[in-house]
Design a protein around this motif. Structure first.
Motif, PDB file in Angstrom:
ATOM      1  N   THR A 211       0.837  -1.203   0.000  1.00  0.00           N
ATOM      2  CA  THR A 211       0.000   0.000   0.000  1.00  0.00           C
ATOM      3  C   THR A 211       0.869   1.250   0.000  1.00  0.00           C
ATOM      4  OG1 THR A 211      -1.595  -1.242   1.318  1.00  0.00           O
ATOM      5  CG2 THR A 211      -1.912   1.134   1.174  1.00  0.00           C
ATOM      6  N   ALA A 212       2.024   1.186   0.677  1.00  0.00           N
ATOM      7  CA  ALA A 212       3.004   2.289   0.716  1.00  0.00           C
ATOM      8  C   ALA A 212       2.451   3.520   1.418  1.00  0.00           C
ATOM      9  CB  ALA A 212       3.508   2.633  -0.684  1.00  0.00           C
ATOM     10  N   LYS A 213       1.735   3.296   2.527  1.00  0.00           N
ATOM     11  CA  LYS A 213       1.275   4.413   3.338  1.00  0.00           C
ATOM     12  C   LYS A 213       2.383   4.766   4.336  1.00  0.00           C
ATOM     13  CE  LYS A 213      -3.723   3.915   2.995  1.00  0.00           C
ATOM     14  NZ  LYS A 213      -5.012   3.795   3.716  1.00  0.00           N
ATOM     15  N   LEU A 214       3.009   5.917   4.101  1.00  0.00           N
ATOM     16  CA  LEU A 214       4.143   6.352   4.916  1.00  0.00           C
ATOM     17  C   LEU A 214       3.673   7.415   5.902  1.00  0.00           C
ATOM     18  CD1 LEU A 214       7.346   6.205   5.180  1.00  0.00           C
ATOM     19  CD2 LEU A 214       7.323   8.301   3.803  1.00  0.00           C
ATOM     20  N   SER A 215       4.148   7.336   7.129  1.00  0.00           N
ATOM     21  CA  SER A 215       3.827   8.354   8.120  1.00  0.00           C
ATOM     22  C   SER A 215       4.941   8.419   9.164  1.00  0.00           C
ATOM     23  CB  SER A 215       2.476   8.066   8.797  1.00  0.00           C
ATOM     24  OG  SER A 215       2.465   6.777   9.369  1.00  0.00           O
ATOM     25  N   PHE A 216       5.025   9.571   9.833  1.00  0.00           N
ATOM     26  CA  PHE A 216       6.046   9.808  10.849  1.00  0.00           C
ATOM     27  C   PHE A 216       5.340  10.018  12.185  1.00  0.00           C
ATOM     28  CE2 PHE A 216       7.752  10.926   6.810  1.00  0.00           C
ATOM     29  CZ  PHE A 216       9.107  10.609   6.839  1.00  0.00           C
ATOM     30  N   HIS A 217       5.690   9.204  13.175  1.00  0.00           N
ATOM     31  CA  HIS A 217       5.044   9.250  14.485  1.00  0.00           C
ATOM     32  C   HIS A 217       6.118   9.360  15.580  1.00  0.00           C
ATOM     33  CE1 HIS A 217       1.053   7.572  13.027  1.00  0.00           C
ATOM     34  NE2 HIS A 217       1.861   7.307  12.013  1.00  0.00           N
ATOM     35  N   MET A 218       5.746   9.985  16.686  1.00  0.00           N
ATOM     36  CA  MET A 218       6.635   9.986  17.836  1.00  0.00           C
ATOM     37  C   MET A 218       6.535   8.639  18.562  1.00  0.00           C
ATOM     38  SD  MET A 218       8.163  12.801  17.652  1.00  0.00           S
ATOM     39  CE  MET A 218       9.145  12.462  19.128  1.00  0.00           C
ATOM     40  N   VAL A 219       7.671   8.173  19.066  1.00  0.00           N
ATOM     41  CA  VAL A 219       7.686   6.970  19.896  1.00  0.00           C
ATOM     42  C   VAL A 219       7.257   7.367  21.307  1.00  0.00           C
ATOM     43  CG1 VAL A 219       9.120   5.166  20.904  1.00  0.00           C
ATOM     44  CG2 VAL A 219       9.475   5.870  18.530  1.00  0.00           C
ATOM     45  N   ASP A 220       6.302   6.636  21.863  1.00  0.00           N
ATOM     46  CA  ASP A 220       5.778   6.915  23.209  1.00  0.00           C
ATOM     47  C   ASP A 220       6.757   6.347  24.240  1.00  0.00           C
ATOM     48  OD1 ASP A 220       4.372   7.267  25.533  1.00  0.00           O
ATOM     49  OD2 ASP A 220       2.474   6.486  24.751  1.00  0.00           O
ATOM     50  N   THR A 221       7.382   7.280  25.000  1.00  0.00           N
ATOM     51  CA  THR A 221       8.365   6.864  26.022  1.00  0.00           C
ATOM     52  C   THR A 221       7.795   6.969  27.429  1.00  0.00           C
ATOM     53  OG1 THR A 221       9.246   9.124  26.011  1.00  0.00           O
ATOM     54  CG2 THR A 221      10.317   7.510  24.558  1.00  0.00           C
ATOM     55  N   SER A 222       6.456   7.105  27.505  1.00  0.00           N
ATOM     56  CA  SER A 222       5.835   7.259  28.833  1.00  0.00           C
ATOM     57  C   SER A 222       5.859   5.958  29.617  1.00  0.00           C
ATOM     58  CB  SER A 222       4.396   7.753  28.691  1.00  0.00           C
ATOM     59  OG  SER A 222       3.609   6.783  27.989  1.00  0.00           O
ATOM     60  N   MET A 223       6.046   4.848  28.936  1.00  0.00           N
ATOM     61  CA  MET A 223       6.128   3.556  29.610  1.00  0.00           C
ATOM     62  C   MET A 223       6.967   2.608  28.741  1.00  0.00           C
ATOM     63  SD  MET A 223       2.253   2.076  28.974  1.00  0.00           S
ATOM     64  CE  MET A 223       2.510   0.687  30.065  1.00  0.00           C
ATOM     65  N   PRO A 224       7.660   1.651  29.362  1.00  0.00           N
ATOM     66  CA  PRO A 224       8.441   0.695  28.564  1.00  0.00           C
ATOM     67  C   PRO A 224       7.542  -0.130  27.645  1.00  0.00           C
ATOM     68  CG  PRO A 224       9.077   0.628  30.885  1.00  0.00           C
ATOM     69  CD  PRO A 224       7.820   1.449  30.811  1.00  0.00           C
ATOM     70  N   VAL A 225       8.051  -0.471  26.474  1.00  0.00           N
ATOM     71  CA  VAL A 225       7.238  -1.202  25.507  1.00  0.00           C
ATOM     72  C   VAL A 225       6.867  -2.588  26.026  1.00  0.00           C
ATOM     73  CG1 VAL A 225       9.238  -2.120  24.266  1.00  0.00           C
ATOM     74  CG2 VAL A 225       7.052  -1.861  23.083  1.00  0.00           C
ATOM     75  N   GLN A 226       7.762  -3.182  26.831  1.00  0.00           N
ATOM     76  CA  GLN A 226       7.462  -4.510  27.362  1.00  0.00           C
ATOM     77  C   GLN A 226       6.291  -4.461  28.336  1.00  0.00           C
ATOM     78  OE1 GLN A 226       9.137  -7.164  26.068  1.00  0.00           O
ATOM     79  NE2 GLN A 226       7.522  -8.371  27.081  1.00  0.00           N
ATOM     80  N   GLU A 227       6.239  -3.378  29.097  1.00  0.00           N
ATOM     81  CA  GLU A 227       5.112  -3.198  30.019  1.00  0.00           C
ATOM     82  C   GLU A 227       3.810  -3.038  29.244  1.00  0.00           C
ATOM     83  OE1 GLU A 227       3.639   0.021  33.409  1.00  0.00           O
ATOM     84  OE2 GLU A 227       5.795  -0.229  33.001  1.00  0.00           O
ATOM     85  N   ALA A 228       3.883  -2.322  28.126  1.00  0.00           N
ATOM     86  CA  ALA A 228       2.687  -2.146  27.289  1.00  0.00           C
ATOM     87  C   ALA A 228       2.255  -3.480  26.686  1.00  0.00           C
ATOM     88  CB  ALA A 228       2.973  -1.128  26.186  1.00  0.00           C
ATOM     89  N   LEU A 229       3.229  -4.333  26.331  1.00  0.00           N
ATOM     90  CA  LEU A 229       2.900  -5.644  25.779  1.00  0.00           C
ATOM     91  C   LEU A 229       2.212  -6.515  26.813  1.00  0.00           C
ATOM     92  CD1 LEU A 229       6.121  -6.459  23.699  1.00  0.00           C
ATOM     93  CD2 LEU A 229       3.807  -6.253  22.793  1.00  0.00           C
ATOM     94  N   ASN A 230       2.703  -6.447  28.064  1.00  0.00           N
ATOM     95  CA  ASN A 230       2.152  -7.293  29.128  1.00  0.00           C
ATOM     96  C   ASN A 230       0.825  -6.751  29.659  1.00  0.00           C
ATOM     97  OD1 ASN A 230       4.388  -8.943  28.900  1.00  0.00           O
ATOM     98  ND2 ASN A 230       5.538  -7.822  30.473  1.00  0.00           N
ATOM     99  N   GLY A 231       0.682  -5.428  29.623  1.00  0.00           N
ATOM    100  CA  GLY A 231      -0.526  -4.818  30.163  1.00  0.00           C
ATOM    101  C   GLY A 231      -1.373  -4.222  29.068  1.00  0.00           C
ATOM    102  N   ARG A 232      -1.663  -2.942  29.246  1.00  0.00           N
ATOM    103  CA  ARG A 232      -2.516  -2.251  28.279  1.00  0.00           C
ATOM    104  C   ARG A 232      -1.833  -0.951  27.890  1.00  0.00           C
ATOM    105  NH1 ARG A 232      -8.930  -0.805  29.144  1.00  0.00           N
ATOM    106  NH2 ARG A 232      -9.315  -0.003  27.028  1.00  0.00           N
ATOM    107  N   PRO A 233      -1.566  -0.726  26.593  1.00  0.00           N
ATOM    108  CA  PRO A 233      -0.896   0.502  26.184  1.00  0.00           C
ATOM    109  C   PRO A 233      -1.806   1.706  26.391  1.00  0.00           C
ATOM    110  CG  PRO A 233      -1.609  -0.731  24.268  1.00  0.00           C
ATOM    111  CD  PRO A 233      -1.859  -1.593  25.456  1.00  0.00           C
ATOM    112  N   PRO A 234      -1.233   2.912  26.480  1.00  0.00           N
ATOM    113  CA  PRO A 234      -2.055   4.129  26.606  1.00  0.00           C
ATOM    114  C   PRO A 234      -3.060   4.235  25.454  1.00  0.00           C
ATOM    115  CG  PRO A 234       0.267   4.621  26.983  1.00  0.00           C
ATOM    116  CD  PRO A 234       0.209   3.210  26.494  1.00  0.00           C
TER     117      PRO A 234
END
Length: 855
Positions: A211-234
């Motif tokens: 599809t080639a849909k390109l976009s630029f997003h900020m990485v959310d550093t408010s919580m570790p990514v592993q914590e988001a994987l185990n729990g619920r992301p913002p």
């Protein structure tokens, strides 16, 4: 009829000269044409993918993607509208095409409906002022609002997305630098892409699939990514994975800083520090401003570059990027960087495109196909020419000259209309050569009959052309009907066959009644003949007096028994359906070194768990044909299976031909094939009913159904694969059989007007005997042409020509022993033809001709 004024002669030779000039470029290479004068035509017949190699890919835009994206957009619009209007709500959600939201305060219900009114306003569909309502609203009065995406609105969005996708696909294919790609719309949700001469079809599919849909997003550093994987992301963030192996998870903010819509350029380049391939990009003014603002506010934070929901890079912002340009790195190869740049420059597709059909031919196989087609055509033409010369002498020379002009005119017309010549198209030309002789044979035999009845040569020739005219028109129109149906309901190579067959029919009629007629006129003017030239050897069929109808009950019973057996075997055993009708893949392989090891191929492919996989010899010792059953996962699963086979066998074998048909396409092909045969028979029945009597129409259709049923029985008995070209063969058999039947019927109609008191069975015997020479000679010339195709045309069309050879024999049989007895069974009345021309009344008591049957 034999007098040609000067302007008619000039016109005939002008048409021939123009045809020669237009067809001439096909004899030269592109380099040779470049050296010729500028006035010399350069347009050539376009070779199909099966003759020059390349890829044919059918893409389907996914309606579900359009619905999903539209649903998300409308839900977002409802949320924004209600918030801006300060209307409190709860339970906003959407599933399928349904959206519902509850207004907390019923007093605000009308205000909510007024605020949502812009979403319900019809939009312009862009055609003749038509409008489409995309969203409808239902209110139960309790505060619960139900909105629905209308089918017409989805159809409108689908059509718009398809139009946009075609432009994006065209830009992507053009970036590959290929010559003369064909990109066109098919139906409401399909795009056909044909790229001739393409060496790497996998790269083309990779470019078209994304599809080639390109976009630029900020990485959310408010919580570790592993914590988001185990729990619920913002709520405002989501987890996305990188393209690395193994994939790395990132917690990414949902809101995009900048999207690919703001890109104006993207180029593959190299990183000056480590010399790795990268992709440089440049934004427009708006994108540059937004990107500069975002990087100024987030120095020291990582941001993610996302392509089609995958993180391809996540660098840290070291300093503000205010120039509106940057670069993307991601462990690219040189080709990978080039392809990504192509995708970004071409723009994003509005929805996912799925490959539902793929037909790829390697350049080596294409060259082999051209060689086989040319050899078969030359052998077929020389054989037919020799046959005509042997049976007609000087008249055969005239027929051969007319045949040569006919072939030149076919090539000229194909060049002018830009038709694509495929291998089945070559088969159509070769078949036309065999059938084109039919017109000359009809004329010659009419001339012989007139001379035999005692008339002088010149009046006999004039009468022969005149009497043969209606028969030739009737006979060729039936074949033309089948060709037209093939064109409108067929696809790809089948259409190419239909075009060449239809063009051949038209040019055949033209050459028979203009050029051949002119040559006779010139011969009479110069030679002033008193008798027919020597060398005509068709008199061996005269006076046979064969009692065909005396055994009609036995032949009819035998034909009925064979037809029933064919239907029963079809219902019980079934046919060996090709991938066109059941889905799956066909791959033609050629060993890169030594002979192919079929046992090893089977063993290696069995380990891939692809279901039923067959490998068999095909052509030479190096060649193998692999068949893979349809995969259960749908169209994408077919492509995945093909990719796994390439990875397994690609090092040892050359993929010379690949055909992949998904389940959606195979079901449609089955439907259109059945519809095609039915529509062709219906139109032919109407035409014959109009031209003759209803008994003739019934007889022609019963005879034709007999031919079709027995041909199907042949496929069941022999196990020959039944594919799209088999449908072309059946419809051509329909046309040929009716051609033969109409010629016999035309003579019966003539004799019914002449011998009104003669018993019908006796009259039919006379008519069949009178046309016997034409029937035998046309069947033999067509069989000779088809035999050349069968023996020298290559494996790809061998089953097609085999079916055609069988069809010629069955069609000749049915025109005598099926079509004729039907007239007796339905009690055709000779007095139905009393309205014929009154000039024939004087012949009412005329004695029977020499070919009277003994019954």
């Amino acid at each position: 009829m034999l007098y040609f004024s000067r302007w008619k002669t000039v016109f005939i030779w002008f048409v021939i000269a123009v045809s020669l000039l237009i067809a001439a470029p096909n004899l030269f290479s592109n380099e040779q044409l470049a050296k010729l004068p500028s006035w010399f035509p350069t347009k050539k017949v376009t070779l199909g993918l099966d003759l020059q190699g390349g890829s044919h890919i059918m893409l389907k835009i996914e309606r579900a993607d359009i619905v999903k994206e539209r649903l998300e957009t409308v839900v977002g619009d409802i949320r924004n509208v209600l918030r801006e209007a300060n209307i409190r709500y709860t339970g906003l959600n959407g599933t399928g095409q349904q959206i519902q939201v509850r207004i907390t305060d019923v007093a605000q219900l009308q205000a909510a409906k007024d605020a949502l009114q812009p979403l319900l306003t019809p939009v312009s569909a862009g055609t003749f002022g038509a409008t489409v309502t995309e969203v409808s609203l239902q209110d139960d009065g309790s505060g619960l609002l139900r909105l629905e995406l209308t089918d017409s609105g989805i159809d409108y969005r689908l059509s718009s997305a398809l139009t946009q996708s075609i432009e994006v696909v065209r830009r992507r294919v053009d970036e590959l630098g290929t010559t003369e790609p064909l990109i066109q719309r098919q139906g409401t949700d399909r795009i056909i892409v044909q790229v001739p001469g393409l060496q790497d079809p996998q790269r083309l599919k990779a470019l078209l699939n994304q599809t080639a849909k390109l976009s630029f997003h900020m990485v959310d550093t408010s919580m570790p990514v592993q914590e988001a994987l185990n729990g619920r992301p913002p709520a405002n963030s989501e987890i996305m994975y990188s393209t690395d192996d193994p994939a790395v998870p990132y917690l990414v903010e949902r809101r995009a800083l900048v999207s690919g819509e703001n890109l104006v350029d993207a180029q593959a380049s190299f990183n000056q520090q480590n010399n790795e391939p990268v992709v440089t990009f440049r934004f427009d003014s708006r994108g540059a401003q937004r990107f500069a603002q975002a990087t100024q506010q987030n120095v020291g934070r990582p941001f993610a570059i996302i392509l089609d929901d995958q993180v391809i890079s996540a660098p840290v912002i070291r300093e503000p990027i205010i120039g509106g340009s940057g670069q993307i790195s991601g462990n690219f190869t040189v080709q990978g960087a080039n392809d990504l740049a192509v995708l970004l420059r071409a723009g994003a597709l509005p929805a996912t495109l799925t490959v539902v059909e793929e037909r790829t031919v390697g350049p080596g196989l294409g060259a082999d196909s051209i060689r086989a087609g040319v050899v078969a055509s030359i052998i077929g033409a020389l054989s037919v020419a020799g046959f005509m010369l042997a049976f007609y002498g000087f008249f055969g020379v005239l027929a051969n000259v007319a045949l040569a002009v006919n072939i030149v005119m076919i090539l000229a017309v194909l060049s002018v209309i830009g038709s694509t010549l495929t291998l089945p198209g070559i088969a159509g030309i070769v078949l036309t050569m065999g059938m084109a002789v039919d017109s000359n044979v009809l004329i010659y035999e009419r001339i012989r009959e007139e001379v035999k009845s005692g008339r002088a040569v010149v009046p006999s020739i004039a009468s022969g052309f005149q009497r043969a005219f209606a028969t030739i028109i009737d006979a060729n129109l039936t074949t033309l009907i089948a060709a037209v149906v093939l064109f409108y309901l067929g696809s790809g190579p089948v259409r190419g066959f239909a075009v060449t067959l239809a063009v051949g029919i038209v040019t055949t009629v033209f050459t028979a009644f203009t050029f051949t007629n002119w040559m006779f006129s010139l011969w009479i003017k110069r030679s002033k003949p008193k008798a027919l030239p020597k060398g005509i050897r068709t008199g061996i069929f005269d006076g046979r007096g064969l009692p065909f109808m005396s055994i009609r009950r036995y032949t009819f019973a035998a034909a009925a028994a064979l037809s029933v057996a064919s239907l029963v075997s079809f219902a019980t055993a079934g046919m060996n359906l090709g991938i066109d009708f059941r889905g799956g893949s066909i791959i033609e392989l050629k060993a890169k070194q030594g002979d192919a090891d079929i046992g090893d191929i089977r063993a290696r492919l069995d380990g891939l768990n692809l279901g039923d996989v067959q490998a068999q010899g095909f052509g030479g010792a190096q060649d193998v044909l692999v068949r893979v059953q349809a995969q259960e996962g749908g169209d994408n699963a077919e492509q995945s299976a093909l990719e796994r086979i390439r990875n397994e066998l690609g090092n040892d074998y050359e993929f010379r031909r690949v055909e992949v048909v998904g389940p959606a396409v195979s079901s449609e092909l089955s439907y259109t094939a059945t519809l095609g045969v039915g529509v062709a028979l219906l139109f032919i029945l109407i035409y014959i009913w109009f031209r003759f009597e209803w008994q003739f129409a019934v007889g022609a259709i019963v005879a034709t159904m007999h031919d079709v049923i027995l041909t199907i029985g042949l496929f069941v008995l022999t196990g020959i694969e039944f594919n799209l070209t088999s449908i072309a063969a059946i419809l051509t058999i329909v046309g040929y059989s009716l051609n033969d039947t109409v010629v016999v019927y035309d003579r019966m109609r003539e004799n019914l007007r002449r011998y009104k008191k003669m018993p019908l069975a006796e009259l039919i015997d006379i008519s069949i005997n009178q046309t016997l020479s034409r029937t035998v000679l046309t069947g033999l010339t067509t069989s000779i042409a088809l035999s050349a195709l069968y023996l020298f045309g290559g494996e790809v069309i061998r089953s097609f020509t085999f079916a055609m050879l069988f069809g010629v024999a069955v069609g000749t049989f049915s025109s005598i022993y099926i079509a004729a007895p039907i007239l007796i069974a339905f009690r055709l009345r000779p007095d139905a033809f009393n309205k014929g021309d009154e000039s024939e009344k004087s012949k009412k008591n005329e004695s029977l001709p020499n070919s009277k049957a003994s019954v």
